[in-house]
Design a protein around this motif. Structure first.
Motif, PDB file in Angstrom:
ATOM      1  N   ALA A  74       0.703  -1.352  -0.038  1.00 39.37           N
ATOM      2  CA  ALA A  74      -0.046   0.001  -0.078  1.00 39.37           C
ATOM      3  C   ALA A  74       0.996   1.152  -0.091  1.00 39.37           C
ATOM      4  O   ALA A  74       0.616   2.015  -0.801  1.00 39.37           O
ATOM      5  CB  ALA A  74      -0.991  -0.050   1.438  1.00 39.37           C
ATOM      6  N   LEU A  75       1.956   1.249   0.634  1.00 34.91           N
ATOM      7  CA  LEU A  75       2.949   2.300   0.783  1.00 34.91           C
ATOM      8  C   LEU A  75       3.426   2.703  -0.437  1.00 34.91           C
ATOM      9  O   LEU A  75       3.587   3.771  -1.016  1.00 34.91           O
ATOM     10  CB  LEU A  75       3.983   2.087   1.710  1.00 34.91           C
ATOM     11  CG  LEU A  75       5.128   3.053   2.047  1.00 34.91           C
ATOM     12  CD1 LEU A  75       4.488   4.346   2.529  1.00 34.91           C
ATOM     13  CD2 LEU A  75       6.148   3.001   3.146  1.00 34.91           C
ATOM     14  N   TYR A  76       4.054   1.611  -1.087  1.00 38.46           N
ATOM     15  CA  TYR A  76       4.616   1.814  -2.350  1.00 38.46           C
ATOM     16  C   TYR A  76       3.541   2.064  -3.547  1.00 38.46           C
ATOM     17  O   TYR A  76       3.809   3.183  -4.508  1.00 38.46           O
ATOM     18  CB  TYR A  76       5.216   0.426  -2.873  1.00 38.46           C
ATOM     19  CG  TYR A  76       6.534   0.175  -2.484  1.00 38.46           C
ATOM     20  CD1 TYR A  76       7.645   1.199  -2.927  1.00 38.46           C
ATOM     21  CD2 TYR A  76       7.039  -0.612  -1.482  1.00 38.46           C
ATOM     22  CE1 TYR A  76       9.162   0.995  -2.517  1.00 38.46           C
ATOM     23  CE2 TYR A  76       8.420  -0.767  -1.023  1.00 38.46           C
ATOM     24  CZ  TYR A  76       9.452   0.046  -1.594  1.00 38.46           C
ATOM     25  OH  TYR A  76      10.497   0.074  -0.955  1.00 38.46           O
ATOM     26  N   CYS A  78       1.197   4.185  -2.851  1.00 38.11           N
ATOM     27  CA  CYS A  78       0.788   5.612  -2.681  1.00 38.11           C
ATOM     28  C   CYS A  78       2.235   6.419  -3.170  1.00 38.11           C
ATOM     29  O   CYS A  78       1.962   7.422  -3.810  1.00 38.11           O
ATOM     30  CB  CYS A  78       0.971   5.745  -1.175  1.00 38.11           C
ATOM     31  SG  CYS A  78      -0.573   5.312  -0.639  1.00 38.11           S
ATOM     32  N   ALA A  81       1.801   6.575  -6.777  1.00 39.72           N
ATOM     33  CA  ALA A  81       0.638   7.663  -7.401  1.00 39.72           C
ATOM     34  C   ALA A  81       1.242   9.106  -7.158  1.00 39.72           C
ATOM     35  O   ALA A  81       1.083  10.163  -7.926  1.00 39.72           O
ATOM     36  CB  ALA A  81      -0.482   7.574  -6.504  1.00 39.72           C
ATOM     37  N   LEU A  82       2.065   9.097  -6.247  1.00 43.49           N
ATOM     38  CA  LEU A  82       2.783  10.557  -5.733  1.00 43.49           C
ATOM     39  C   LEU A  82       3.748  10.742  -7.091  1.00 43.49           C
ATOM     40  O   LEU A  82       3.864  12.093  -7.622  1.00 43.49           O
ATOM     41  CB  LEU A  82       3.488  10.507  -4.600  1.00 43.49           C
ATOM     42  CG  LEU A  82       4.399  11.755  -4.382  1.00 43.49           C
ATOM     43  CD1 LEU A  82       3.571  13.166  -3.896  1.00 43.49           C
ATOM     44  CD2 LEU A  82       5.189  11.639  -2.973  1.00 43.49           C
TER      45      LEU A  82
END
Length: 240
Positions: A74-76, A78, A81-82
């Protein structure tokens, strides 16, 4: 061929796209409008070749099943997407560099160690080289003359000799016709083995598993690639 042509529609699909998109500050809508025609033709040709020439083969994956950690995945996502938001100029890249680097430093420092820094420095040296070349009057006049005749054709030809990313960086110093330059360095990624880094990587991987069939591979590679190059260049010349 799919790796070289499949990413031409978006600014982040190919490195030369990202460079020219930033260099000329091309609006998002205009960028995709420029690249839509060659992208559609390329995908149609790739699909046709797959239907006519590629034999169906069963796909078997051997090995242990891998389960992705939910939190890190999930962190990756995000961070990805950034990164996309930064490319589309929704977020300042300075903020993105700080945030992404800081997160990786705390969560997965090994990711920063795996970055291909020599490749990044290679691009830096390309920028320095092209900038110095642009300052030499004779060279500037010569390239400007050739590009004024046909930016599309000359950029395609340049890719066959020095690859597509160096061509984009070098030729962008001598022309403001980013529309034809953008198309040229994308379709110019097919052709010779050195027209794109992706082609050289593919050859290296093929040689690992089929060292005795390199000649056959190069023959088929050249036939398909130059076929694509001729059709795409001819089509784009008619359209433009």
């Amino acid at each position: 061929i799919a790796a070289n042509l499949g990413g031409m529609l978006t600014p982040f699909g190919n490195p030369q796209n990202l460079y020219l998109y930033t260099k000329f500050n091309i609006p998002n809508g205009e960028f995709m409008a420029i690249m839509a025609p060659p992208f559609v033709v390329s995908i149609a040709l790739i699909t046709l070749c797959c239907i006519v020439f590629v034999k169906p083969e069963s796909l078997e994956i051997n090995g242990e099943k891998t389960k992705l950690p939910v939190g890190k995945t999930a962190l990756y996502l995000c961070l990805f997407a950034l990164s996309i938001a930064i490319v589309f100029r929704s977020i300042p890249y300075q903020l993105g560099v700080v945030v992404i680097t800081a997160v990786l430093a705390f969560v997965d420092i090994s990711a920063l160690k795996k970055v291909d820094y020599p490749l990044l420095f290679t691009f830096v040296f390309f920028f320095i080289f092209s900038g110095n070349m642009a300052r030499i009057e004779v060279v500037r006049d010569f390239f400007s003359f050739l590009l004024s005749k046909s930016t599309l054709l000359f950029s395609v030809f340049s890719c066959q000799l020095i690859s597509n990313v160096p061509s984009a960086i070098l030729l962008s110093q001598f022309t403001g016709n980013y529309q034809d330059l953008l198309v040229g360095v994308n379709i110019g990624g097919v052709g010779t083995l050195i027209s794109s880094l992706a082609s050289l990587i593919t050859l290296r991987e093929y040689v690992k598993y089929n060292p005795k069939k390199v000649g056959k591979y190069i023959g088929l590679f050249s036939a398909y690639n130059f076929g694509f190059l001729i059709i795409l260049t001819g089509t784009m010349l008619v359209i433009h």
